[in-house]
Design a protein around this motif. Structure first.
Motif, PDB file in Angstrom:
ATOM      1  N   GLY A  57      -5.139  14.321   5.765  1.00 48.03           N
ATOM      2  CA  GLY A  57      -3.896  14.263   5.023  1.00 48.03           C
ATOM      3  C   GLY A  57      -3.399  15.586   4.502  1.00 48.03           C
ATOM      4  O   GLY A  57      -2.350  15.637   3.861  1.00 48.03           O
ATOM      5  N   GLU A  58      -4.124  16.670   4.779  1.00 49.92           N
ATOM      6  CA  GLU A  58      -3.734  17.966   4.236  1.00 49.92           C
ATOM      7  C   GLU A  58      -3.049  18.850   5.278  1.00 49.92           C
ATOM      8  O   GLU A  58      -3.398  18.815   6.471  1.00 49.92           O
ATOM      9  CB  GLU A  58      -4.953  18.718   3.695  1.00 49.92           C
ATOM     10  CG  GLU A  58      -5.460  18.181   2.375  1.00 49.92           C
ATOM     11  CD  GLU A  58      -6.439  19.137   1.708  1.00 49.92           C
ATOM     12  OE1 GLU A  58      -6.643  19.011   0.488  1.00 49.92           O
ATOM     13  OE2 GLU A  58      -7.000  20.002   2.396  1.00 49.92           O
ATOM     14  N   LEU A  59      -2.107  19.645   4.794  1.00 53.02           N
ATOM     15  CA  LEU A  59      -1.480  20.694   5.593  1.00 53.02           C
ATOM     16  C   LEU A  59      -2.049  22.026   5.128  1.00 53.02           C
ATOM     17  O   LEU A  59      -1.927  22.389   3.956  1.00 53.02           O
ATOM     18  CB  LEU A  59       0.034  20.672   5.422  1.00 53.02           C
ATOM     19  CG  LEU A  59       0.803  21.830   6.091  1.00 53.02           C
ATOM     20  CD1 LEU A  59       0.595  21.826   7.604  1.00 53.02           C
ATOM     21  CD2 LEU A  59       2.295  21.755   5.751  1.00 53.02           C
ATOM     22  N   VAL A  60      -2.666  22.742   6.068  1.00 52.70           N
ATOM     23  CA  VAL A  60      -3.279  24.043   5.789  1.00 52.70           C
ATOM     24  C   VAL A  60      -2.466  25.110   6.503  1.00 52.70           C
ATOM     25  O   VAL A  60      -2.291  25.047   7.726  1.00 52.70           O
ATOM     26  CB  VAL A  60      -4.744  24.092   6.268  1.00 52.70           C
ATOM     27  CG1 VAL A  60      -5.358  25.465   5.996  1.00 52.70           C
ATOM     28  CG2 VAL A  60      -5.571  23.000   5.598  1.00 52.70           C
ATOM     29  N   LEU A  61      -1.957  26.074   5.756  1.00 51.19           N
ATOM     30  CA  LEU A  61      -1.228  27.186   6.351  1.00 51.19           C
ATOM     31  C   LEU A  61      -2.141  28.397   6.435  1.00 51.19           C
ATOM     32  O   LEU A  61      -2.823  28.734   5.466  1.00 51.19           O
ATOM     33  CB  LEU A  61       0.005  27.529   5.525  1.00 51.19           C
ATOM     34  CG  LEU A  61       1.072  26.449   5.391  1.00 51.19           C
ATOM     35  CD1 LEU A  61       2.269  26.992   4.614  1.00 51.19           C
ATOM     36  CD2 LEU A  61       1.506  25.921   6.747  1.00 51.19           C
ATOM     37  N   LEU A  62      -2.147  29.036   7.591  1.00 51.77           N
ATOM     38  CA  LEU A  62      -2.929  30.249   7.804  1.00 51.77           C
ATOM     39  C   LEU A  62      -1.969  31.360   8.199  1.00 51.77           C
ATOM     40  O   LEU A  62      -1.433  31.374   9.300  1.00 51.77           O
ATOM     41  CB  LEU A  62      -3.979  30.023   8.903  1.00 51.77           C
ATOM     42  CG  LEU A  62      -4.815  31.232   9.308  1.00 51.77           C
ATOM     43  CD1 LEU A  62      -5.547  31.839   8.124  1.00 51.77           C
ATOM     44  CD2 LEU A  62      -5.804  30.851  10.415  1.00 51.77           C
ATOM     45  N   GLY A  63      -1.713  32.263   7.263  1.00 48.68           N
ATOM     46  CA  GLY A  63      -0.843  33.396   7.528  1.00 48.68           C
ATOM     47  C   GLY A  63      -1.649  34.674   7.589  1.00 48.68           C
ATOM     48  O   GLY A  63      -2.830  34.698   7.260  1.00 48.68           O
ATOM     49  N   GLY A  64      -0.996  35.738   7.998  1.00 49.91           N
ATOM     50  CA  GLY A  64      -1.704  37.012   8.046  1.00 49.91           C
ATOM     51  C   GLY A  64      -0.918  38.069   8.779  1.00 49.91           C
ATOM     52  O   GLY A  64       0.048  37.781   9.481  1.00 49.91           O
TER      53      GLY A  64
END
Length: 347
Positions: A57-64
């Motif tokens: 149920g989670e949205l994980v954002l990976l930026g960089g």
């Protein structure tokens, strides 16, 4: 998002608290887990920080920043999940499916060398596996024979065979809409009997064909839809996000506000991870008397946990690069040095 794609998974939206308590009681009596399902990332300290790993149920954002290893880290998380027996799907807008497979082979070769107590450097790297894929085989003996000529190549193939049926790669393009992503995830969930962990590489490339709108509006809708997808199908969705180049000028360290496109990125996400090359963000005091330290810091990337709804936030973790084999070393540690808010060097 099309309602017809998801109603079979969550047919009832309204529940009384009594019903929820009774369901929880029944699940505990069966020995089942009544709460969120957790997919460990395989990076020990990161999992501890995330209270176990990636949650349903989670949205994980990976930026960089460019070259910090966003795709490498995300694909390795997905690999670790399927190696542990789970199911996953990668929507790859950035790389061809065969490129992802080559990275995975390089990663597995490194693992095989470590399992044999041999230096990782003795294992064939991603470039060697790519050469096999791109060259004609005069022997015409097949993939196993061709990889057998590489150091730990056959072992890498065997390790991938163990999870190959559970890992799906979608060759995404300018026509791969959020509706197609949702439909594919729902189909895999039905086939596997469980929701998969989902990777979208990357969010800003998810299109909305035929709609006239600016990027901020499009990214807002896509972000909200990915969050809806995670909740409706009860799977974790990891989305790699691009940086706004205009905000990453000289002397600026990347933060959540620098993700390109919309404030919805920070608002809708449950977890935000920012990946930076360590030499760009370590405080000058660690460099002034030892310029050679830059070479050491260049081997590491820092994972800044900027948002974490179910665990510890504001953490600075570091992982050592092994990009030759398409991975990071799995051991994570807390950054010991002081980091700055702004970048020391510019590129």
């Amino acid at each position: 998002m099309s309602e017809s794609r998801i109603t079979s998974h969550r047919p009832q939206r309204r529940h009384s608290v009594r019903h929820l308590l009774d369901d929880t009681d029944e699940a505990l009596r069966r020995g089942a887990r009544p709460g969120a399902v957790v997919w460990p990332t395989g990076f020990d300290l990161l999992d501890s920080t995330l209270n176990g790993g990636l949650r349903s149920g989670e949205l994980v954002l990976l930026g960089g920043t460019e070259g910090s290893g966003k795709t490498t880290l995300a694909v390795q998380m997905i690999r670790n999940a399927v190696a542990a027996g789970r199911t996953a799907v990668i929507f790859s807008f950035e790389h061809e499916a065969q490129t992802v497979v080559q990275r995975l082979l390089g990663l597995e070769a490194a693992h095989a060398a470590e399992a044999s107590d041999q230096p990782v450097s003795t294992a064939a790297d991603v470039h060697a596996f790519r050469s096999v894929f791109e060259a004609e085989d005069p022997h015409r003996a097949g993939l196993g024979e061709a990889l057998g000529r590489l150091a730990y190549g056959r072992a890498a193939l065997s390790m991938m065979d163990a999870y190959a049926e559970r890992l799906h790669i979608h060759s995404s393009n300018s026509q791969t809409t959020i509706e197609e992503i949702a439909g594919t995830v729902a189909q895999i969930a039905e086939e596997a009997g469980e929701p998969p962990v989902v990777l979208v590489d990357y969010l800003q490339k998810v299109p909305r064909p035929g709609v006239q709108e600016d990027e901020i509006t499009r990214v807002t809708i896509v972000t909200e839809s990915l969050k809806d997808l995670a909740m409706e199908l009860q799977c974790p969705v990891v989305a790699i996000t691009a940086a706004d180049r205009d905000s990453l000028g000289s002397g600026h360290r990347m933060r959540t506000k620098d993700l390109r496109g919309s404030s919805a990125l920070a608002y809708e996400a449950d977890v935000v991870l920012i990946l930076s090359s360590k030499e760009h963000i370590v405080s000058r005091e660690h460099l002034v008397y030892d310029l050679g330290a830059v070479k050491i810091y260049r081997r590491w990337s820092v994972i800044t946990v900027e948002k974490n709804r179910h665990g510890t936030g504001s953490m600075e973790l570091e992982v050592q690069k092994n990009f030759e084999h398409g991975r990071f070393y799995p051991k994570v540690r807390v950054v010991a040095e002081r980091l700055i808010e702004e970048r020391v060097f510019t590129t």
